[in-house]
Motif scaffolding. Sequence first.
Motif, PDB file in Angstrom:
ATOM      1  N   ASP A   1       0.840  -1.196   0.000  1.00 45.89           N
ATOM      2  CA  ASP A   1       0.000   0.000   0.000  1.00 45.89           C
ATOM      3  C   ASP A   1       0.879   1.252   0.000  1.00 45.89           C
ATOM      4  O   ASP A   1       2.106   1.181  -0.016  1.00 45.89           O
ATOM      5  N   GLU A   2       0.211   2.438   0.043  1.00 47.18           N
ATOM      6  CA  GLU A   2       0.979   3.689  -0.120  1.00 47.18           C
ATOM      7  C   GLU A   2       1.947   3.938   1.044  1.00 47.18           C
ATOM      8  O   GLU A   2       2.920   4.653   0.914  1.00 47.18           O
ATOM      9  N   ASN A   3       1.677   3.312   2.208  1.00 46.16           N
ATOM     10  CA  ASN A   3       2.570   3.499   3.349  1.00 46.16           C
ATOM     11  C   ASN A   3       3.806   2.606   3.265  1.00 46.16           C
ATOM     12  O   ASN A   3       4.674   2.683   4.111  1.00 46.16           O
TER      13      ASN A   3
END
Lengths: 359, 330
Positions: free
Chosen positions: A100-102
């Motif tokens: 994911d974006e994290n």
Amino acid sequence: MAIEELKKENEALPDEVEAVAAPAAEETEPHEKNVRLMSPTQMVLRRFFRSKLSVVGLVMIVSLFLFCWLGPVVYNQWGQGDVDETGKVEYTYSEITYTDENGETHTFYQVVETGKTVNSLAKPDKSHPLGTDKTGKDVFARLMYGGRVSLAVSFLAVFIITFFGVVFGGIAGYFGGWVDTVIMRICDILMCLPGFPILLIVGTLIDSFGIKGQYKIYYLMAFLTLISWSGTARLVRGQILSLREQEYMVAAEAMGYSAARKIAKHLIPNVMPQLIVSMSLSLGSMILYEASLSYLGLGAPEKYAAWGTMINIVAEDQNILQNYFNVWGPPGICIILAVLGFNFVGDGLRDALDPKMRR
Amino acid sequence: MLKYILKRLALSLLILLGVSLIIYVLIRCMPVDFIENKIAAMNQGGATIPEETVENMKKLYGLEDDSFMGILKGYFNWLVKLCQFDFGTSFKYGAPVIDVIVSKMGVSFAVAAIATIFEFLIAIPLGITAATHQYSIRDYLVTVLVMIGISLPSFFFGQILKNVLAMKLGWFPPSGLIDATQTLSGMALLGDYVRHMFIPILTVVILSIGGRMRMTRTEMLEVLNSDYIRTARAKGLKERVVVYKHAFRNTLIPLVTSLAGLLPSLFSGAIITEQVFDLPGIGNVAFKAMMEADIPFIMGYNMFLAILSVLGVLLADLMYAVVDPRVKLA
């Protein structure tokens, strides 16, 4: 011939040897005691069964016939068109990783339910000795039903071809003259017809008449018989031409027999040996013909089994070709066994019926 | 000799006339609307058959007129065109039938010719050993093996070889004639052809060895039992000389004659083998044309085959007289 072989022959044939030796040794004894008379048929049978290959061929053919006709009586769970509907629901897992974006990675398991109602392409087990094919039909049962078609069609075709050949060859050889010329020219024409392509045309023709697919192979083979009697006719004619000149035919003439009787009773029986050999050898080639036609999709539709049709599937489906030998291998092996059996028997008969081969 | 050849040629023409009549009648049995449907199907499948071609074809075969005279007229029209080597235009391939046949013949000829060479090279020595060692284990082994070869259905055996050699082992490409992913030229291209043709040729060779070997064996046995061979042995000649110089020469007579009879099979293409390996040969092309009722092509191809087989028979008979001085043609 080597001496050992002669000795072996002598041991194998005590009766025949005695028949020669006994009268000289014991003049007083009545001959009947030591002499065993053998009819020509008995001698042929004896020579036939002495050859191992012909016995093997005979066993192969008989067992194939039993398999195809009695098999379905014993093994009657599945018919040739029955589909096994007991499909199992299967699950396939696949791992999916995604970031994911994290920057954290998550792992999922994707579970796919592949529910199939038809038990297709099953591996061989207790309920299906040879597994099932792509549409969930039992291969073992189809093998037996398919054999019925292949064997029956080939037998019929060979008998009809022989009938035509004997009739036309007999007429040509017996009467000679213009009748002979006409029939032989027809034979020449038939010999030059390209057999397989012509059958393909006839296949299209049958389609255009809208004949049901399951009867297609019978029409095709019927047509095949119409164009392939020329070989037998030539054989019969040649034989009759030489027999016609023999003394016993002069005797038959003097007795005032009709032409039909002379052909049927005096000439044809003398052509029989060659005919039997050519019939058993052409049975093999007929089976190959039928199988090839079915393979090319000219036979019965998929619902009705035939050995050629069962192999046909691999032409389109590489997966089956590579991974499911149990689906397409057995029919091929059956074809080979049938053809090989007829070839062995034909070969054995040729040797057994040849009067020059007195060994 | 010349008289004999002329007589035979006249007879061949008669035979071809008969063959053409049979093929024509078969095609004429097809209902016209069936043909039109097939043409429509071909048009839908991407082919563009101009209305003109269809009309020409109908005129050529006299398809409009179904009376007896119409059929007769159609046949003679077609026959006249045939004598001018005009077989019409193929629907499926959109080119004159003759051009299609000639352009596809090369592949089929290459496969058949190479296979025939190997067939003779392998079958003749096998036949000789089987005959000289009659009733030995060697004889039985060779006989049984080639019998199995004869009994193999070409499509089944072809698929097995394809499965094992091409797919499981990956030694050869499974189908086609050229590798579409690369552009090759010169020796590399030739090598690629060889790799693609290897399994089809192997299939044909194994299937045809049996007949040739049995023929050699039978002939050889017959010759070996003749008197002059006993004389040669009595003279004290070496067995090698007896077999290869005295006996084998006479065995060659039927073998060489049968070579001429192979003429049709060299050019006609093996429909099933080419089908199994998807070789772009004439057999494959003809099969596809026949499945789609491409009438001009079917007629042309079948006449082409008939002409070849008539020539084959004629050549075989002439060859017989050439090879064997005892035979006099009359």
